[in-house]
Scaffold this motif. Structure first.
Motif, PDB file in Angstrom:
ATOM      1  N   ALA A 109      -0.168  17.255  -3.068  1.00  0.00           N
ATOM      2  CA  ALA A 109      -1.053  16.200  -3.562  1.00  0.00           C
ATOM      3  C   ALA A 109      -2.398  16.227  -2.839  1.00  0.00           C
ATOM      4  CB  ALA A 109      -0.385  14.850  -3.401  1.00  0.00           C
ATOM      5  N   ARG A 110      -2.367  16.362  -1.519  1.00  0.00           N
ATOM      6  CA  ARG A 110      -3.613  16.372  -0.755  1.00  0.00           C
ATOM      7  C   ARG A 110      -4.500  17.541  -1.170  1.00  0.00           C
ATOM      8  NH1 ARG A 110      -5.011  13.693   3.676  1.00  0.00           N
ATOM      9  NH2 ARG A 110      -2.865  13.071   4.138  1.00  0.00           N
ATOM     10  N   GLU A 138       7.345  15.638   2.275  1.00  0.00           N
ATOM     11  CA  GLU A 138       6.309  16.331   3.037  1.00  0.00           C
ATOM     12  C   GLU A 138       5.638  17.409   2.191  1.00  0.00           C
ATOM     13  OE1 GLU A 138       8.513  17.556   6.484  1.00  0.00           O
ATOM     14  OE2 GLU A 138       7.752  15.841   7.647  1.00  0.00           O
ATOM     15  N   GLN A 139       6.439  18.171   1.480  1.00  0.00           N
ATOM     16  CA  GLN A 139       5.883  19.199   0.604  1.00  0.00           C
ATOM     17  C   GLN A 139       5.053  18.565  -0.519  1.00  0.00           C
ATOM     18  OE1 GLN A 139       5.598  22.338   0.726  1.00  0.00           O
ATOM     19  NE2 GLN A 139       4.967  22.854  -1.364  1.00  0.00           N
ATOM     20  N   TYR A 189       0.823   8.074   2.724  1.00  0.00           N
ATOM     21  CA  TYR A 189       1.823   7.538   3.633  1.00  0.00           C
ATOM     22  C   TYR A 189       3.019   8.478   3.733  1.00  0.00           C
ATOM     23  CZ  TYR A 189      -0.402   2.917   3.762  1.00  0.00           C
ATOM     24  OH  TYR A 189      -1.267   1.873   3.954  1.00  0.00           O
ATOM     25  N   ASN A 190       3.492   8.695   4.932  1.00  0.00           N
ATOM     26  CA  ASN A 190       4.741   9.415   5.159  1.00  0.00           C
ATOM     27  C   ASN A 190       5.848   8.368   5.220  1.00  0.00           C
ATOM     28  OD1 ASN A 190       7.036  10.534   6.543  1.00  0.00           O
ATOM     29  ND2 ASN A 190       5.730  12.222   7.220  1.00  0.00           N
ATOM     30  N   PRO A 191       6.735   8.301   4.234  1.00  0.00           N
ATOM     31  CA  PRO A 191       7.711   7.213   4.191  1.00  0.00           C
ATOM     32  C   PRO A 191       8.700   7.221   5.355  1.00  0.00           C
ATOM     33  CG  PRO A 191       8.188   8.841   2.494  1.00  0.00           C
ATOM     34  CD  PRO A 191       6.859   9.194   3.059  1.00  0.00           C
ATOM     35  N   VAL A 192       8.943   8.383   5.945  1.00  0.00           N
ATOM     36  CA  VAL A 192       9.854   8.445   7.083  1.00  0.00           C
ATOM     37  C   VAL A 192       9.167   7.943   8.349  1.00  0.00           C
ATOM     38  CG1 VAL A 192      11.219   9.966   8.566  1.00  0.00           C
ATOM     39  CG2 VAL A 192      11.241  10.294   6.085  1.00  0.00           C
ATOM     40  N   ALA A 194       0.834  -1.205   0.000  1.00  0.00           N
ATOM     41  CA  ALA A 194       0.000   0.000   0.000  1.00  0.00           C
ATOM     42  C   ALA A 194       0.865   1.250   0.000  1.00  0.00           C
ATOM     43  CB  ALA A 194      -0.922  -0.022   1.226  1.00  0.00           C
ATOM     44  N   MET A 195       1.939   1.250   0.788  1.00  0.00           N
ATOM     45  CA  MET A 195       2.820   2.405   0.824  1.00  0.00           C
ATOM     46  C   MET A 195       3.482   2.649  -0.534  1.00  0.00           C
ATOM     47  SD  MET A 195       6.276   3.115   3.050  1.00  0.00           S
ATOM     48  CE  MET A 195       7.191   1.983   2.004  1.00  0.00           C
ATOM     49  N   LEU A 196       3.953   1.585  -1.180  1.00  0.00           N
ATOM     50  CA  LEU A 196       4.593   1.744  -2.487  1.00  0.00           C
ATOM     51  C   LEU A 196       3.640   2.388  -3.482  1.00  0.00           C
ATOM     52  CD1 LEU A 196       6.556  -1.622  -2.862  1.00  0.00           C
ATOM     53  CD2 LEU A 196       7.539   0.667  -2.600  1.00  0.00           C
ATOM     54  N   MET A 197       2.403   1.909  -3.505  1.00  0.00           N
ATOM     55  CA  MET A 197       1.432   2.446  -4.462  1.00  0.00           C
ATOM     56  C   MET A 197       1.052   3.883  -4.110  1.00  0.00           C
ATOM     57  SD  MET A 197      -0.090   1.353  -7.214  1.00  0.00           S
ATOM     58  CE  MET A 197      -0.844   2.604  -8.261  1.00  0.00           C
ATOM     59  N   ALA A 198       0.890   4.158  -2.819  1.00  0.00           N
ATOM     60  CA  ALA A 198       0.497   5.501  -2.407  1.00  0.00           C
ATOM     61  C   ALA A 198       1.595   6.517  -2.682  1.00  0.00           C
ATOM     62  CB  ALA A 198       0.130   5.499  -0.920  1.00  0.00           C
ATOM     63  N   VAL A 199       2.844   6.154  -2.428  1.00  0.00           N
ATOM     64  CA  VAL A 199       3.956   7.065  -2.706  1.00  0.00           C
ATOM     65  C   VAL A 199       4.030   7.382  -4.200  1.00  0.00           C
ATOM     66  CG1 VAL A 199       6.481   7.170  -2.809  1.00  0.00           C
ATOM     67  CG2 VAL A 199       5.348   6.516  -0.679  1.00  0.00           C
TER      68      VAL A 199
END
Length: 507
Positions: A455-456, A449-450, A391-394, A339-344
């Motif tokens: 995107a949001r 983050e930016q 997702y925030n990858p960090v 899910a994270m891979l796709m969301a990023v």
């Protein structure tokens, strides 16, 4: 007269209704698998998928030979294979399981049915698991699923009468050319025997703590059942897995923790079919947004360099890159990381969902179209009925791989970094890089983050301007989860149902 049992994504002899029905007729049976070269040129296919199937076919052949039969493997279009069999043996019936695949297999099935009708051959399909063909009302689905899961599972036939000259009809000579031939050194191996061993080890030992340990890529390798490719290609039946999990969980000797873990696991089996039902009900989801008003959110694939860096595990975000490189090497990653891979890809990199979805499909040994395409859209914010999850990858890295164990395994260029920098190596000074290493690791593709904020905002503004309540209601009525009565269902995207869980995929 002869009955052909056509194997597709059901490579087993136990809990196989078409095979059992054919055996009960007491007439000759030809077990058939057809290697379709055109299918293996599709952009969501790969060598790792074929290799798993090839091993499963070898195991299926061993199972059939134990009951006096054999497996005939032919190559080419299915109607041509059937025509050759019909000329040699006079086919009276074709028995098989229903398949929820992509558009290509859907069209192939229609062609085979048409050929059978033209030849006056009976064509009969059985439901393999809890996906209902021609479902009229989603409100009826849950009961239908439960009823099927409770049904008795037939054992493998004790004996099959099979024509002696099957070997002379075989036309499969070499593996098909595939769209993606990349190596997968640690891919899971196929076959019912391996699938049943995995099921046994999971039910006996590995399941304990399942619901707590499946999110982290460190613990998930063992905590997840690892049955997903066996379910995808039917080497072990979903119903057998469900009933085994229920019997084990309800056994008097099972401790409460084990019971809770297996209850959680059984719920994922339910979600497995819930998502495949979406593609069964609306096959177009392979190509277009589930919420049609969101189709115009992005007009194209976007930045090709960003796509390539994401595909190669070179985004500069350690957990993202470690997940992608692990996936390349093993053919599997746990669902939270999928899910994270796709969301990023969809949000921080602002890529159209289709190219990332195809890349991931090729990497997954357990590729299941009915789960993959609806999930890819859900993680890309294209359903209109689920909360947007960026997702925030960090933060994901710090939470799920706090010591950097997974990152160091798959990113050798970061092996020397202390925990303070393993999640954010770009924050090191030149002196720290000189001391700890990490000079060769690529800088982040952008400020995550930016990019997430942009995107949001873009998604929110697009939804306000272009998303209609009528289309949202259509999606919810057709695909939304059901919990309680129809009147209790959420009526707006602001109140998503259980679909909004990032953990709704079985793994």
């Amino acid at each position: 007269m002869t009955t052909v049992v056509w194997f597709k994504r059901d490579l087993r002899t136990r809990d196989h209704a078409p095979l059992s029905a054919a055996a009960e007729l007491g007439e000759p049976v030809i077990p058939l698998y057809v290697v379709e070269p055109e299918y293996w040129q599709l952009p969501d296919t790969s060598a790792r998928q074929w290799q798993f199937i090839e091993e499963s076919l070898a195991d299926l052949r061993r199972q059939l030979r134990r009951i006096g039969s054999d497996l005939l493997v032919m190559a080419g279009p299915v109607p041509e294979a059937l025509a050759r069999l019909h000329a040699a043996h006079g086919i009276e019936r074709i028995f098989c399981h229903q398949e929820t695949g992509g558009q290509w297999t859907f069209e192939r099935d229609k062609t085979v049915i048409g050929w059978s009708q033209n030849q006056g051959i009976e064509f009969r399909e059985w439901q393999q698991f809890g996906v209902v063909r021609r479902l009229q009302d989603r409100d009826l689905w849950d009961d239908a699923w439960s009823q099927l899961m409770r049904q008795e599972t037939p054992l493998a036939p004790e004996r099959l009468e099979t024509p002696a000259d099957l070997a002379s009809l075989a036309t499969y000579l070499s593996p098909p050319a595939v769209a993606d031939a990349s190596a997968c050194p640690d891919r899971q191996a196929g076959g019912s025997q391996r699938g049943e061993k995995l099921l046994t080890s999971f039910l006996e030992r590995r399941c304990v703590g399942y619901q707590y340990n499946i999110s982290s890529p460190v613990s998930a390798v063992r905590a997840c059942s690892r049955l997903s490719p066996h379910i995808a290609y039917g080497t072990v039946s979903l119903r057998e897995i469900y009933q085994g999990a229920k019997a084990t969980g309800q056994h008097p000797s099972s401790l409460p923790r084990k019971k809770r873990s297996l209850t959680s696991f059984r719920s994922r089996l339910h979600w497995h079919c819930h998502f495949i039902q979406k593609l069964e009900d609306e096959p177009e989801l392979e190509f277009r947004a589930m919420h049609q008003d969101l189709e115009g959110l992005k007009s194209g694939p976007g930045d090709s360099e960003r796509l390539q860096r994401w595909q190669e595990g070179q985004t500069g975000w350690p957990l993202v890159d470690a997940c992608m490189r692990s996936l390349h090497h093993t053919g599997w990653i746990n669902f939270r990381m999928r899910a994270m891979l796709m969301a990023v890809a969809s949000y921080q990199l602002w890529l159209h969902w289709r190219d990332p979805a195809l890349h991931l499909a090729r990497q997954f040994t357990d590729f299941e179209p009915g789960i993959h395409y609806p999930q890819a859209q859900m993680q890309s914010g294209l359903t209109g009925i689920n909360a947007v999850r960026i997702y925030n990858p960090v933060l994901q890295s710090q939470k799920l791989d706090p010591d950097g164990e997974f990152i160091r395994r798959w990113l050798p260029e970061l092996q020397g970094l202390p925990v303070d920098f393993i999640h954010t190596p770009w924050l090191m000074t030149p002196a720290q890089k000189e001391r700890y290493g990490g000079n060769t690791y690529i800088s982040p593709v952008c400020d995550h983050e930016q990019a997430a904020r942009v995107a949001r905002k873009a998604v929110g503004e697009f939804r306000k301007q272009h998303v209609s309540q009528a289309e949202t209601d259509r999606v919810l009525h057709r695909h939304g989860s059901r919990k309680g009565t129809v009147q209790q269902r959420p009526k707006t995207p602001s109140k998503p149902g259980p679909d909004s869980s990032q953990m709704s995929l079985f793994d």
